[in-house]
Design a protein around this motif. Structure first.
Motif, short mmCIF file in Angstrom:
data_model
loop_
_atom_site.label_atom_id
_atom_site.label_comp_id
_atom_site.label_asym_id
_atom_site.label_seq_id
_atom_site.Cartn_x
_atom_site.Cartn_y
_atom_site.Cartn_z
N THR A 75 0.84 -1.21 0.00
CA THR A 75 0.00 0.00 0.00
C THR A 75 0.87 1.26 0.00
N LEU A 76 1.91 1.27 0.84
CA LEU A 76 2.78 2.45 0.90
C LEU A 76 3.56 2.64 -0.39
N ALA A 77 4.04 1.53 -0.99
CA ALA A 77 4.80 1.64 -2.24
C ALA A 77 3.93 2.17 -3.38
N ARG A 78 2.66 1.85 -3.36
CA ARG A 78 1.76 2.35 -4.39
C ARG A 78 1.29 3.78 -4.10
N ALA A 79 1.21 4.12 -2.82
CA ALA A 79 0.74 5.46 -2.45
C ALA A 79 1.83 6.53 -2.66
N ALA A 80 3.09 6.17 -2.45
CA ALA A 80 4.17 7.17 -2.47
C ALA A 80 4.25 7.92 -3.80
N PRO A 81 4.31 7.26 -4.97
CA PRO A 81 4.39 8.03 -6.21
C PRO A 81 3.15 8.88 -6.47
N LEU A 82 2.00 8.37 -6.07
CA LEU A 82 0.77 9.16 -6.26
C LEU A 82 0.80 10.42 -5.41
N ALA A 83 1.31 10.29 -4.18
CA ALA A 83 1.39 11.46 -3.30
C ALA A 83 2.34 12.51 -3.87
N ILE A 84 3.50 12.06 -4.38
CA ILE A 84 4.47 13.04 -4.90
C ILE A 84 3.92 13.75 -6.13
N SER A 197 25.07 1.28 -6.87
CA SER A 197 25.27 2.47 -6.02
C SER A 197 24.15 3.49 -6.19
N ALA A 198 23.36 3.41 -7.27
CA ALA A 198 22.30 4.39 -7.52
C ALA A 198 20.92 3.87 -7.14
N ARG A 199 20.87 2.63 -6.63
CA ARG A 199 19.56 2.06 -6.30
C ARG A 199 19.10 2.52 -4.92
N LEU A 200 17.77 2.65 -4.78
CA LEU A 200 17.18 2.92 -3.47
C LEU A 200 16.87 1.59 -2.81
N GLY A 201 17.37 1.38 -1.63
CA GLY A 201 17.17 0.10 -0.97
C GLY A 201 15.80 -0.04 -0.32
N LEU A 202 15.51 -1.25 0.11
CA LEU A 202 14.27 -1.52 0.83
C LEU A 202 14.39 -1.05 2.27
N VAL A 203 13.31 -0.49 2.78
CA VAL A 203 13.26 -0.10 4.19
C VAL A 203 12.91 -1.31 5.05
N VAL A 204 12.00 -2.14 4.55
CA VAL A 204 11.58 -3.35 5.26
C VAL A 204 11.77 -4.54 4.32
N GLU A 205 12.67 -5.43 4.68
CA GLU A 205 12.92 -6.61 3.84
C GLU A 205 11.67 -7.49 3.75
N GLY A 206 11.52 -8.13 2.60
CA GLY A 206 10.35 -9.00 2.40
C GLY A 206 9.11 -8.25 1.97
N HIS A 210 10.13 0.63 -0.06
CA HIS A 210 11.47 1.10 -0.39
C HIS A 210 11.70 2.53 0.10
N ALA A 211 12.90 3.02 -0.07
CA ALA A 211 13.25 4.34 0.47
C ALA A 211 12.49 5.47 -0.20
N GLY A 212 11.91 5.22 -1.38
CA GLY A 212 11.12 6.27 -2.04
C GLY A 212 9.92 6.70 -1.20
N ALA A 275 12.00 3.93 -10.93
CA ALA A 275 13.07 3.22 -11.63
C ALA A 275 14.15 2.73 -10.67
N ALA A 276 14.56 3.59 -9.75
CA ALA A 276 15.68 3.24 -8.87
C ALA A 276 15.25 2.54 -7.58
N GLY A 277 13.98 2.68 -7.21
CA GLY A 277 13.54 2.10 -5.96
C GLY A 277 12.68 0.87 -6.10
N LEU A 278 11.87 0.84 -7.16
CA LEU A 278 10.89 -0.24 -7.27
C LEU A 278 11.24 -1.25 -8.34
N LEU A 279 11.66 -0.77 -9.51
CA LEU A 279 11.83 -1.66 -10.67
C LEU A 279 13.28 -1.95 -11.00
N ASP A 280 14.20 -1.13 -10.52
CA ASP A 280 15.65 -1.26 -10.76
C ASP A 280 16.04 -1.05 -12.21
N ARG A 281 15.13 -0.69 -13.05
CA ARG A 281 15.42 -0.36 -14.46
C ARG A 281 14.23 0.40 -15.02
#
Length: 381
Positions: A75-84, A197-206, A210-212, A275-281
């Motif tokens: 839910t948070l990963a889908r809400a973040a881009p919409l909020a921005i 080095s340019a990727r945004l990592g996960l905040v919670v594994e599993g 992500h950091a976005g 690209a850098a946080g969710l899909l890596d490309r």
């Protein structure tokens, strides 16, 4: 010595104000719950007619959006881009401008972030991540620059021009991911993976948290501070009364160009985090419907920080829950979309007055409306 009458008045006014606020909150919550309940009842009837169990379907939505650590992360990963996108669109809306080009600006931001990441390959993460983010924001802003200048100097409607540039962006990414930016071994159009080095990592594994998501929270705080600042007040004043703002020294051209550039930069940041946080490309459909739904989020949220965050979470939860409803209950995707649309429609009816208020701002500043005289340029901006 204080006048007893004044003391009594000072005691009464806060009580009356508190009661007024409590009354508004109560009425607002009641109306919201009524709108949601009405939408759920109508959706339930449709589900029953379709041979589905509405209680199981609604349970699946709740479970898929809030029922587990993974569901909350989704839910948070889908809400973040919409909020921005919503925060950026809100800056333009408060100035009386409607940009339909966020979709293209998200694409431009993703391309810009990818190109910047490839140029910085080998750079340490503390350097690469902020520069790549800036690259995404810069490309998103550049993508709306021409529509902004056309609107400011030639009174070309920004709704039409930004929509046209979205089509340009769709054609550009098709070309790039089938040509210069395509991964060598790929069969389908997609780019090389982002450098580590340019990727945004996960905040919670599993999860997909992500950091976005943290970036979205930070942008929301900045937006909340901005609307309380002097520049934020100038944009509001221009949206409410362009002629008065012009007479007080606010430069209309500067407000128009800057507000559209800010909205483009916000959409560009979304391209970066996707690209850098969710899909890596970068993929051809990386923008999905983020631009359109982000604008809807801004309208539903009344172009206010808390409202936009709440609307984005609602959208994110419905999208995550809708997928769960399809997978766990076997409800067709089209029916799932109808149920989600009904719930959103309920909220739209509830918040129709604030949506109408934002549309009135756009009409006041719209150059194609007869009777809207040009606003004198100049002033401080």
């Amino acid at each position: 010595m204080n006048d007893p009458a004044d003391t009594a008045t000072d005691d009464v006014v806060p009580v009356v104000q508190a009661e007024s606020v409590a009354e508004r909150v109560t009425v607002g919550l009641t109306a919201s719950l009524g709108a949601i309940l009405g939408a759920l009842v109508i959706g339930g009837i449709i589900l029953v007619i379709s041979g589905e169990n509405p209680f199981a379907a609604y349970g699946a939505i709740i479970d898929g959006s809030l029922g587990s650590k993974f569901a909350i992360g989704e839910t948070l990963a889908r809400a973040a881009p919409l909020a921005i996108v919503g925060y950026g669109a809100a800056v333009a809306l408060r100035a009386g401008l409607i940009s339909l080009g966020a979709q293209g600006q998200v694409i431009a931001g993703a391309i810009g972030a990818l190109v910047t990441a490839q140029l910085l390959e080998g750079a340490p993460a503390p350097v690469a991540i902020p520069v790549v983010a800036a690259g995404g924001a810069f490309f998103g802003a550049i993508w709306v620059l021409i529509p902004a200048l056309l609107r400011a100097h030639l009174r070309v409607n920004e709704i039409l021009s930004t929509l046209l540039f979205t089509e340009f962006a769709a054609l550009l990414i098709e070309y790039l991911l089938n040509g210069p930016l395509k991964e060598d071994a790929a069969i389908t159009p997609k780019s090389d993976a982002f450098p580590d080095s340019a990727r945004l990592g996960l905040v919670v594994e599993g999860t997909r948290f992500h950091a976005g998501v943290i970036v979205a929270l930070a942008i929301g705080i900045v937006f909340a501070l901005w609307i309380r600042s002097v520049p934020g007040f100038r944009y509001d004043l221009f949206g409410e009364n362009p002629r008065l703002a012009g007479s007080l020294g606010v430069s209309p051209n500067r407000v128009i160009v800057n507000s559209l550039l800010i909205s483009g930069a916000a959409a560009g940041v979304v391209g970066w985090i996707q690209a850098a946080g969710l899909l890596d490309r970068v993929y051809v459909d990386i923008a999905e419907d983020l631009g359109f739904f982000g604008l809807v989020v801004a309208f539903l949220g009344g172009a206010r920080p808390a409202g936009i965050a709440a609307a984005a979470l609602l959208f994110g939860g419905l999208q995550a829950g809708g997928l769960s409803m399809q997978s766990s209950e076997g409800i067709p995707a089209t029916l799932s979309d109808v149920i989600q649309a009904l719930i959103l429609l309920g909220f739209s009816v509830r918040y129709a007055p604030q949506i109408a208020r934002l549309l009135r701002r756009a009409v006041r500043t719209m150059p194609l409306i007869r009777g809207n005289p040009p606003v004198a340029a100049g002033g401080e901006g």
